[in-house]
Design an enzyme around this catalytic site. Sequence first.
Site, PDB file in Angstrom:
ATOM      1  N   SER A  57      21.989  42.751  -1.471  1.00  0.00           N
ATOM      2  CA  SER A  57      20.360  40.842  -2.353  1.00  0.00           C
ATOM      3  C   SER A  57      18.990  41.484  -1.262  1.00  0.00           C
ATOM      4  CB  SER A  57      21.881  40.103  -1.531  1.00  0.00           C
ATOM      5  OG  SER A  57      22.898  39.961  -2.880  1.00  0.00           O
ATOM      6  N   ASN A  58      19.672  41.715  -0.278  1.00  0.00           N
ATOM      7  CA  ASN A  58      18.079  41.775  -0.069  1.00  0.00           C
ATOM      8  C   ASN A  58      17.406  42.995  -0.129  1.00  0.00           C
ATOM      9  OD1 ASN A  58      17.929  38.945   1.339  1.00  0.00           O
ATOM     10  ND2 ASN A  58      19.284  40.032   3.623  1.00  0.00           N
ATOM     11  N   LYS A 174      32.021  40.042   2.836  1.00  0.00           N
ATOM     12  CA  LYS A 174      31.222  39.619   3.423  1.00  0.00           C
ATOM     13  C   LYS A 174      31.174  38.496   2.707  1.00  0.00           C
ATOM     14  CE  LYS A 174      25.872  39.377   2.918  1.00  0.00           C
ATOM     15  NZ  LYS A 174      24.983  39.985   3.230  1.00  0.00           N
ATOM     16  N   GLY A 199      28.174  35.513   6.282  1.00  0.00           N
ATOM     17  CA  GLY A 199      27.416  35.874   5.115  1.00  0.00           C
ATOM     18  C   GLY A 199      25.926  35.737   5.182  1.00  0.00           C
TER      19      GLY A 199
END
Length: 310
Positions: A57-58, A174, A199
């Site tokens: 996501s990052n 995660k 997570g």
Amino acid sequence: MIYSNTNKGGFNVRLTGIFAPVPTPFLEDGSLDEKGWVKNLEIWSRSSLDGIVICGSNGELPFITMEERVRLTALAKETANGRLKLMAGAHFPSTRETILCCEKLAQAGAESVLLLPPHYYKGNKNAILKYFIDVADASPISVFMYNMPANTGVDMDADIMIKAAQHKNIMGIKDTSGNMTKMGYLAAAAPDHFAVFGGTGNYLLAALSMGACGGTTAASILYPNSCQMLLASFKEKKMEKAMDLQRRLLPVSDAITTRYGIPALKAALESRGMVGGPCRLPLLPVSEEVRKEVLDILDNSGLDQYETWR
């Protein structure tokens, strides 16, 4: 339900430790900043991180093509040179394209892949389970599930995760749901090979207390030693130290995830000598006011004293 497929590659024992879900640097024209990526990888390779997650996501996963994921992974393999374990985001909406991505990422040097559940068409739990099983059967490397309901709108049920965990090529999860009860049930029921990772740094200590064996946290991108110290303090039953570190990590993690997200994370990276750069549209940079607030939070945390690797 026990699946007969054995782990075909990647991680062959249960993972533990701290993995950083790292951002992807871009140039102003939106193309990959490969020099910036290599610089950051060289810096992270000097840290206490156990591994990194590429294109999570990052890493702006929804905006990264399969070819770009492969290129980023290959550069990480070359630059880290075995120092960091490499996990890469392989999720696509279709099972077929996800399997193809797993194969290509394995060829590029990833040791494991991270997979969100299918989430465009909702409501069929059996379809979610079959997706993970089908990909795990076909993937040449280990599969990690990724429960991210804030972004996907799907919060996987504990029974689905527990069934999927029996597969020998599904090596962990995660979980960013924040549901500690669910995490506790999963950690208690999971087989020996299966790793439960908290997570987010917002509740790393709580996740460890419920049976997690590691963390995949945005805070560890900037503060890996602090996250490792928290993990070690928990294992050594030094709870005052663990609680102090969690208290310091909480506002940092919250600022660069839930509150202001990836643009704030990239501003924080720049302030600590790493390459952040712009996000891909439609993500916008933070305002100067927000940037100052985030940097004040970092400075006030007192965590920089532990990060001598920078």
